[in-house]
Design a protein around this motif. Structure first.
Motif, PDB file in Angstrom:
ATOM      1  N   SER A  92       0.751  -1.230   0.105  1.00 23.93           N
ATOM      2  CA  SER A  92       0.129   0.038   0.119  1.00 23.93           C
ATOM      3  C   SER A  92       0.985   1.123   0.037  1.00 23.93           C
ATOM      4  O   SER A  92       0.520   2.244  -0.557  1.00 23.93           O
ATOM      5  CB  SER A  92      -0.941  -0.025   1.203  1.00 23.93           C
ATOM      6  N   GLU A 113      -6.989   1.640  -4.271  1.00 25.18           N
ATOM      7  CA  GLU A 113      -7.402   0.834  -3.019  1.00 25.18           C
ATOM      8  C   GLU A 113      -5.976   0.665  -2.091  1.00 25.18           C
ATOM      9  O   GLU A 113      -5.015   0.372  -2.996  1.00 25.18           O
ATOM     10  CB  GLU A 113      -7.937  -0.534  -3.276  1.00 25.18           C
ATOM     11  N   GLN A 115      -4.442  -0.623   1.936  1.00 27.88           N
ATOM     12  CA  GLN A 115      -4.652  -1.466   3.260  1.00 27.88           C
ATOM     13  C   GLN A 115      -4.221  -0.469   4.456  1.00 27.88           C
ATOM     14  O   GLN A 115      -3.113   0.057   4.361  1.00 27.88           O
ATOM     15  CB  GLN A 115      -4.251  -2.814   3.290  1.00 27.88           C
ATOM     16  N   ARG A 123      -6.069  -5.447   9.519  1.00 25.57           N
ATOM     17  CA  ARG A 123      -5.865  -4.890   8.340  1.00 25.57           C
ATOM     18  C   ARG A 123      -7.275  -4.284   7.904  1.00 25.57           C
ATOM     19  O   ARG A 123      -8.137  -5.130   7.651  1.00 25.57           O
ATOM     20  CB  ARG A 123      -5.243  -5.626   7.447  1.00 25.57           C
ATOM     21  N   GLU A 125      -9.566  -2.523   4.873  1.00 29.97           N
ATOM     22  CA  GLU A 125      -9.361  -2.343   3.243  1.00 29.97           C
ATOM     23  C   GLU A 125     -10.212  -1.233   3.241  1.00 29.97           C
ATOM     24  O   GLU A 125     -11.193  -0.800   3.479  1.00 29.97           O
ATOM     25  CB  GLU A 125     -10.374  -3.526   2.650  1.00 29.97           C
ATOM     26  N   THR A 150     -14.004  -2.571   4.428  1.00 30.45           N
ATOM     27  CA  THR A 150     -13.441  -3.774   4.876  1.00 30.45           C
ATOM     28  C   THR A 150     -14.843  -4.797   5.118  1.00 30.45           C
ATOM     29  O   THR A 150     -14.630  -5.834   4.656  1.00 30.45           O
ATOM     30  CB  THR A 150     -12.988  -3.920   6.508  1.00 30.45           C
TER      31      THR A 150
END
Length: 398
Positions: A92, A113, A115, A123, A125, A150
């Motif tokens: 990321s 996108e 994390q 974690r 999303e 997430t």
């Protein structure tokens, strides 16, 4: 005498001080308006329902709103000046650097996108939206909005996993149906050939008026084999079309019923049968009777040459299953052929000495597997055999 042309009216000269004061008033009003707009914008930024940040081209946090600080798990003052990459996993970090580069170079906006690593080690999303923002004295900044997806990702993954499981189950069921169809065709063809051979021998004997007593004996043996084949086919068809249901089954009662059914096999013989107390299990009484009938029937058949036949029904148990075996002192078998006994038409001994079709143990294995159990055999040549089946304490009908 002509008169002079009219002169325009004279005005008083403009007061420079008054003009400056008016301009200052206008500027002051504009400043106040801009301050109000800036305060409103800041309030909208801080109180925005979404997590928002202002980043430099190096990814350092110049400002963060309430939701953003909560999402990042730190106080706003602790986040100012820190790099957002510090709370991102390696992949990321690379994605964020690339997105920021595009936004600042192209003076545009991007979506991606990433994390986020939380303080608890989880974690999250996130969908990240980036747009260039004029930062006043600080030059250009990047306005970043973070959306936690997430739960959506988890739900999507759960749906995907369920679909994959259903697809796998459908493929498995289709393969099972193909296997069962091939097996059924094999059984019917092999049975048809065996019955045709038997009928051919019978017709030849009946057509021969001078047939010897031995021929009539062979005819009688052939007819018994044909009857045995029909009985095996009957049990096989029972398995194929059996509608099973789980209920409590007392195996002691099942064994008593089986021993009554095979009582004619030990007429005139010295047969001793002992049994351990058997449990009450969750299962299908018809299926369990077929299994025990086949095991006891085989034990009596392959001890026929012994002066005294001994059969023992034994029980083993653990937390997950019952293991029930029928042990005999018969002719036994070579363990290298242990799997052949459970194959369709698999026979361990010549049919001119021991009648049978080789269907019985194959039926047993399929019945056990249908309830999540197992079936196998152990033996030594001329030292007897033990045939086992394992029955789950919590069976699942397939």
């Amino acid at each position: 005498m002509q008169s002079d042309p009219p002169q325009p009216p004279t005005t008083a000269p403009e007061d420079p001080a008054a003009s400056l004061e008016a301009q200052l008033s206008v500027l002051e009003a504009q400043v106040l308006h801009l301050q109000a707009v800036a305060s409103q914008a800041r309030g909208l930024f801080q109180d925005s329902p979404g997590a928002a940040l202002l980043l430099t081209d190096q990814g350092r946090i110049q400002d963060v709103n309430v939701r953003g600080a909560a999402l990042l798990g730190s106080a706003r003052t602790a986040l100012l000046g820190r790099s957002l990459s510090k709370v991102l996993p390696a992949a990321s970090q690379v994605a964020l650097t690339s997105l920021l580069g595009h936004v600042f170079e192209e003076r545009g906006q991007r979506r991606g996108e990433i994390q986020l690593l939380t303080s608890s080690g989880d974690r999250l999303e996130l969908v990240i939206d980036l747009v260039l923002h004029q930062g006043g004295d600080q030059g250009y900044l990047c306005h970043v909005t973070l959306t936690d997806v997430t739960a959506f990702k988890l739900a999507h993954q759960a749906i995907w996993d369920a679909q994959q499981a259903q697809d796998a189950q459908r493929h498995h069921q289709a393969a099972q149906l193909r296997q069962l169809q091939a097996e059924f065709e094999s059984v019917i063809l092999a049975s048809g050939r065996a019955l045709e051979d038997t009928l051919t021998r019978a017709r030849s004997v009946l057509a021969d008026a001078t047939a010897s007593p031995d021929a009539w004996t062979h005819l009688d043996d052939s007819l018994r084999q044909a009857q045995g084949l029909l009985d095996s086919l009957k049990r096989y068809m029972q398995l194929r079309f059996m509608r099973t249901r789980l209920r409590s089954v007392n195996l002691n009662q099942v064994l008593r019923d089986v021993l009554k059914d095979v009582a004619d096999q030990w007429v005139g013989r010295d047969v001793r049968i002992t049994t351990a107390p058997l449990p009450t299990v969750s299962g299908d009484s018809q299926a369990l009777q077929l299994i025990l009938h086949e095991y006891v029937h085989n034990a009596l058949k392959f001890t026929r040459t012994r002066p005294q036949a001994t059969l023992r029904v034994v029980l083993q148990e653990d937390a997950f299953e019952y293991r029930i075996g029928v042990e005999d002192n018969g002719i036994g078998f070579n363990m290298r052929q242990k799997e052949k006994a459970f194959e369709l038409f698999g026979r361990l001994h010549a049919d001119d000495h021991y009648e049978g079709t080789g269907l019985g143990l194959a039926v047993v294995r399929r019945l056990c597997e249908r309830f999540g159990g197992r079936a196998w055999g152990e033996g030594k040549v001329d030292q007897g055999a033990t045939f086992w089946f394992a029955w789950p304490k919590t069976p699942q009908v397939k």
